[in-house]
Design an enzyme around this catalytic site. Sequence first.
Site: not given
Ligand code: THU
Length: 137
Positions: A91, A55, A42-44, A53, A94
């Site tokens: 989520c 995935e 994941n890259i915020e 996310c 995804c």
């Molecule tokens: N996130 C994912 O990368 N994959 C998931 O299956 C659930 C959530 C990330 C999104 C965000 O960067 C962090 O987790 C918190 O929601």
Amino acid sequence: MDDKTLVALANEARTRAYTPYSHWAVGAALLCTDGTIYQGCNIENAAYTPSNCAERTAFFKAISEGQREFAAISIVGGPEGQEAPDFCAPCGVCRQVMREFCDLDDFRIILGRGDGAVKAFSLRELLPESFGPENLA
Ligand code: THU
């Protein structure tokens, strides 16, 4: 490719997550039917909504390289800087991206935990009564 090896690759990808806001680090490893594996994290983003996310990072890497057929994805997620204490399910967004490219019954979603526990689902189990490409055909 066995489930534990694919989960180990998700765990490795997780160490590269960029999560300064949620501090929730997720890694994924996407197995294509030709045996190629794409990892993702994941890259915020400071503006929050551009965040991606793990995935979808893996899927978009693979699709942009010409892959279209997928066998399985492994996912490991939890608080940044520690082993994942529990399973991290994908989520809804995804799951819908998986729905675009993956078979509802054959594609496997493998969740891993820091202690080595693993559990797997079909896409249909995680996205019942779904809407997909054939609905628009
Ligand atoms: N996130 C994912 O990368 N994959 C998931 O299956 C659930 C959530 C990330 C999104 C965000 O960067 C962090 O987790 C918190 O929601």
